[in-house]
Design a protein around this motif. Structure first.
Motif, PDB file in Angstrom:
ATOM      1  N   THR A 162      -2.397   3.580  -8.472  1.00 52.95           N
ATOM      2  CA  THR A 162      -2.210   3.880  -6.484  1.00 52.95           C
ATOM      3  C   THR A 162      -2.190   2.258  -6.140  1.00 52.95           C
ATOM      4  O   THR A 162      -3.519   1.938  -6.321  1.00 52.95           O
ATOM      5  CB  THR A 162      -2.575   4.921  -6.216  1.00 52.95           C
ATOM      6  OG1 THR A 162      -1.776   6.050  -6.762  1.00 52.95           O
ATOM      7  CG2 THR A 162      -1.677   4.858  -4.659  1.00 52.95           C
ATOM      8  N   SER A 215     -11.899   4.485   4.804  1.00 49.29           N
ATOM      9  CA  SER A 215     -11.426   3.651   4.266  1.00 49.29           C
ATOM     10  C   SER A 215     -12.555   2.797   4.673  1.00 49.29           C
ATOM     11  O   SER A 215     -13.562   3.064   5.085  1.00 49.29           O
ATOM     12  CB  SER A 215     -10.305   2.349   5.165  1.00 49.29           C
ATOM     13  OG  SER A 215     -10.714   2.471   6.827  1.00 49.29           O
ATOM     14  N   VAL A 234      -3.801   0.856  -3.062  1.00 44.39           N
ATOM     15  CA  VAL A 234      -4.478   1.163  -1.581  1.00 44.39           C
ATOM     16  C   VAL A 234      -5.603   0.124  -1.026  1.00 44.39           C
ATOM     17  O   VAL A 234      -5.967  -0.056   0.102  1.00 44.39           O
ATOM     18  CB  VAL A 234      -5.862   2.200  -2.517  1.00 44.39           C
ATOM     19  CG1 VAL A 234      -5.778   3.902  -3.142  1.00 44.39           C
ATOM     20  CG2 VAL A 234      -7.111   1.192  -3.047  1.00 44.39           C
ATOM     21  N   ILE A 261      -9.287  -0.907   2.195  1.00 48.26           N
ATOM     22  CA  ILE A 261      -9.218  -0.268   1.426  1.00 48.26           C
ATOM     23  C   ILE A 261      -8.749   1.310   1.327  1.00 48.26           C
ATOM     24  O   ILE A 261      -9.851   1.419   1.899  1.00 48.26           O
ATOM     25  CB  ILE A 261      -9.891  -0.311   0.170  1.00 48.26           C
ATOM     26  CG1 ILE A 261      -9.808  -1.794  -0.105  1.00 48.26           C
ATOM     27  CG2 ILE A 261     -10.147   0.181  -0.889  1.00 48.26           C
ATOM     28  CD1 ILE A 261     -11.700  -3.225  -0.781  1.00 48.26           C
ATOM     29  N   ALA A 262      -7.832   1.585   1.853  1.00 45.83           N
ATOM     30  CA  ALA A 262      -7.610   3.073   2.290  1.00 45.83           C
ATOM     31  C   ALA A 262      -8.325   3.519   0.579  1.00 45.83           C
ATOM     32  O   ALA A 262      -8.378   3.223  -0.269  1.00 45.83           O
ATOM     33  CB  ALA A 262      -6.320   3.075   2.070  1.00 45.83           C
ATOM     34  N   ASP A 263      -8.475   5.157   1.575  1.00 48.11           N
ATOM     35  CA  ASP A 263      -9.338   6.461   0.597  1.00 48.11           C
ATOM     36  C   ASP A 263      -8.268   6.185  -0.676  1.00 48.11           C
ATOM     37  O   ASP A 263      -7.263   7.089  -0.658  1.00 48.11           O
ATOM     38  CB  ASP A 263      -9.589   7.663   1.083  1.00 48.11           C
ATOM     39  CG  ASP A 263     -10.477   8.426   0.261  1.00 48.11           C
ATOM     40  OD1 ASP A 263     -10.535   8.292  -0.717  1.00 48.11           O
ATOM     41  OD2 ASP A 263     -10.348   9.560   1.338  1.00 48.11           O
ATOM     42  N   PRO A 264      -9.212   6.156  -2.116  1.00 49.79           N
ATOM     43  CA  PRO A 264      -8.451   6.266  -2.986  1.00 49.79           C
ATOM     44  C   PRO A 264      -7.894   7.823  -3.609  1.00 49.79           C
ATOM     45  O   PRO A 264      -7.486   8.250  -4.594  1.00 49.79           O
ATOM     46  CB  PRO A 264      -8.739   5.699  -4.433  1.00 49.79           C
ATOM     47  CG  PRO A 264     -10.329   5.553  -3.887  1.00 49.79           C
ATOM     48  CD  PRO A 264     -10.363   5.818  -2.764  1.00 49.79           C
ATOM     49  N   VAL A 319       0.850  -1.644  -0.371  1.00 49.98           N
ATOM     50  CA  VAL A 319       0.131   0.026   0.615  1.00 49.98           C
ATOM     51  C   VAL A 319       1.272   0.909   0.291  1.00 49.98           C
ATOM     52  O   VAL A 319       1.924   1.545   0.689  1.00 49.98           O
ATOM     53  CB  VAL A 319      -0.659   0.101   1.345  1.00 49.98           C
ATOM     54  CG1 VAL A 319      -1.852   1.254   1.285  1.00 49.98           C
ATOM     55  CG2 VAL A 319      -2.057  -1.025   1.245  1.00 49.98           C
ATOM     56  N   ALA A 350      -1.930   6.462   1.050  1.00 46.00           N
ATOM     57  CA  ALA A 350      -2.997   5.976   1.250  1.00 46.00           C
ATOM     58  C   ALA A 350      -3.071   5.497   1.772  1.00 46.00           C
ATOM     59  O   ALA A 350      -4.195   5.053   2.462  1.00 46.00           O
ATOM     60  CB  ALA A 350      -2.872   4.714  -0.274  1.00 46.00           C
ATOM     61  N   GLU A 351      -2.634   5.060   2.725  1.00 49.04           N
ATOM     62  CA  GLU A 351      -2.224   5.041   4.524  1.00 49.04           C
ATOM     63  C   GLU A 351      -4.204   6.268   4.856  1.00 49.04           C
ATOM     64  O   GLU A 351      -3.542   7.217   5.641  1.00 49.04           O
ATOM     65  CB  GLU A 351      -1.968   4.698   4.985  1.00 49.04           C
ATOM     66  CG  GLU A 351      -0.926   3.905   5.405  1.00 49.04           C
ATOM     67  CD  GLU A 351      -0.922   2.589   5.716  1.00 49.04           C
ATOM     68  OE1 GLU A 351      -2.572   2.368   6.497  1.00 49.04           O
ATOM     69  OE2 GLU A 351      -1.411   1.820   4.153  1.00 49.04           O
ATOM     70  N   SER A 352      -4.896   5.605   4.987  1.00 46.54           N
ATOM     71  CA  SER A 352      -5.886   7.364   5.700  1.00 46.54           C
ATOM     72  C   SER A 352      -6.254   6.961   6.024  1.00 46.54           C
ATOM     73  O   SER A 352      -6.974   5.426   6.796  1.00 46.54           O
ATOM     74  CB  SER A 352      -6.906   7.445   3.653  1.00 46.54           C
ATOM     75  OG  SER A 352      -8.002   8.424   4.510  1.00 46.54           O
TER      76      SER A 352
END
Length: 141
Positions: A75, A47, A77, A94-97, A38, A42-44
């Motif tokens: 990217t 998610s 994610v 799944i992180a915010d794209p 990831v 992308a570590e948001s």
């Protein structure tokens, strides 16, 4: 005599316990197994989660070293390995794209040395796609 037998057994056991060299698992085009990770950005805090099961046709080939990733544009994610006792099933965060593009699911099969892809759902913060009883089954190609 007893000492010699014990020494031979000890040497045989030590020789059998040598670590095996790592083998490189290749995809059909000869490239190594993907190293999906990831992206840091992308570590948001936003998610979603997906509970995924492989299609029936791929389940016999499921392996504990297989991988699934979710990609937005270029990217990554989300990345997951299979559940320990259920090698054909995955739980993936799944992180915010950040509007990087449509989400695509990628599955790498070690036994088939192939990457399969499928369109994936749109990102919805805090959403859960699939359940344990009815996991999401992608149409992998």
């Amino acid at each position: 005599m007893k000492k010699y037998i014990l020494a031979i057994l000890a040497i045989a056991m030590m020789m059998g316990c040598k670590p095996k060299p790592e083998r490189t698992i290749l995809t059909p085009d000869g490239t190594p197994r993907p190293e999906w990770k990831v992206a840091e950005d992308a570590e948001s805090y936003k998610s979603m989660t997906a509970i995924i099961r492989l299609p029936e046709v791929l389940r016999p080939y499921a392996d504990a070293t297989d991988m699934i990733s979710v990609v937005a544009g270029e990217t990554i994610v989300g990345v997951a390995s299979p559940w320990d006792e259920v090698p054909d099933s995955y739980v993936i965060r799944i992180a915010d794209p950040h509007d990087a593009g449509a989400l695509t699911l990628r599955y790498y099969s070690v036994k088939l040395t192939r990457i399969y892809t499928a369109s994936f759902v749109s990102f919805v913060n805090d959403d859960i796609v699939g359940t344990v009883e009815e996991p999401f089954i992608p149409e992998l190609q």
